[in-house]
Design an enzyme around this catalytic site. Structure first.
Site, mmCIF file in Angstrom:
data_model
loop_
_atom_site.group_PDB
_atom_site.id
_atom_site.type_symbol
_atom_site.label_atom_id
_atom_site.label_comp_id
_atom_site.label_asym_id
_atom_site.label_seq_id
_atom_site.Cartn_x
_atom_site.Cartn_y
_atom_site.Cartn_z
ATOM 1 N N SER A 1 47.764 34.626 -12.192
ATOM 2 C CA SER A 1 49.292 34.440 -12.556
ATOM 3 C C SER A 1 50.110 34.217 -11.566
ATOM 4 O O SER A 1 49.742 34.462 -10.458
ATOM 5 C CB SER A 1 49.708 35.854 -13.224
ATOM 6 N N TYR B 1 50.640 45.253 -13.755
ATOM 7 C CA TYR B 1 50.322 43.734 -13.917
ATOM 8 C C TYR B 1 50.323 43.017 -12.664
ATOM 9 O O TYR B 1 49.412 42.179 -12.238
ATOM 10 C CB TYR B 1 51.198 42.903 -14.867
#
Length: 270
Positions: free
Chosen positions: A138, A151
């Protein structure tokens, strides 16, 4: 790499980016194995594209090994393994407020599933002198996702593991790519493709899959579906203090404009 005739395993492939990539891989002539917890959705997609559906919980190493075995039985050697499965839970309060269970789940899905995949396919890839590992990380793995420390931390770890694979096995004939998108309209963040209309900061799964396919064909390490991430990363490395202050201001703006720190809404600020 030309994917025609190659056997490609994609985890988390029943929806979102994984499903879009599976369709494009099949259109390019690859044999596609769709591995997902959503077994019926995986079966439906496999029927549409002529692939193989396999139920898989990526937090279980045995499941990933079973996927590889079934792929080999159906199509022969696994040429490309795309570790795509992911999740996002956010955090209820301060940066350490998510439960141990949420932190562990992030670690298992975003890091250990990549490790399990590498363990399952690397020995044979090294033996034959070729293979390709593609890992979904990401932009949060290069920058940071405000409102979801678990995350961000695990996506940073995913990028680091991909770097280790590329450094350690590049001379063994192993190709490695790590994908670092920003916001994509997927079920993961509760958005439909219609939400991306007129918003350049929010890609559709097809847009992201096209960028990933191009990156694989060109065999580049860092695949950035959102090209602006490269500049953001440069600015971060150039002046860390300024970058941190900018992120603090972005966090404050999110609270002022949206009343909360829901990560799925951050694309509206871009």
């Amino acid at each position: 790499m030309d994917v025609s005739g190659k056997t490609v395993v994609i985890t988390g492939a029943a929806s979102g980016i994984g499903a879009a990539l599976a369709r494009q891989m099949a259109q390019a002539g690859a044999h596609v194995v769709i591995a997902d917890l959503q077994e019926q959705a995986a079966i439906d997609l496999a029927q549409q594209i002529g692939g193989l559906a396999v139920s898989c919980d990526v937090t279980r190493e045995g499941d990933i090994r079973a996927v590889v075995e079934k792929a080999e039985d159906a199509f022969g050697q696994v040429d490309i393994f795309v570790s795509n499965a992911g999740l996002g839970r956010g955090e209820p309060d301060h940066a350490a407020s998510a439960s141990d269970e949420v932190w562990q789940l992030n670690w298992d899905v975003h890091v250990m599933s990549h490790v399990y995949a590498a363990r399952a396919v690397l020995p044979k890839m090294i033996e034959r002198g070729e293979g390709y590992l593609v890992q979904m990380a990401s932009a949060a793995g290069l920058l940071c996702q405000i409102g979801d420390a678990a995350y961000s931390a695990t996506k940073h770890a995913a990028v680091s593991f991909a770097e280790s694979l590329a450094i350690t096995h590049g001379m063994d004939g192993i190709k490695v790519s790590v994908i670092c998108p920003q916001y994509v309209a997927t079920p993961l963040i509760g958005l439909t493709e219609e939400a991306a209309e007129g918003r350049p900061s929010l890609l559709t799964p097809d847009d992201a899959a096209k960028a990933i396919m191009q990156g694989i064909q060109e065999e580049v390490f860092l695949i950035l579906p959102h090209k602006e991430v490269q500049e953001y990363t440069r600015l971060k490395s150039t002046d860390y203090e300024r970058w941190l202050q900018g992120m603090r201001l972005l966090r404050a703006k999110a609270i002022d404009d949206m009343g909360s720190l829901q990560p799925q809404n951050f694309y509206k600020l871009m």
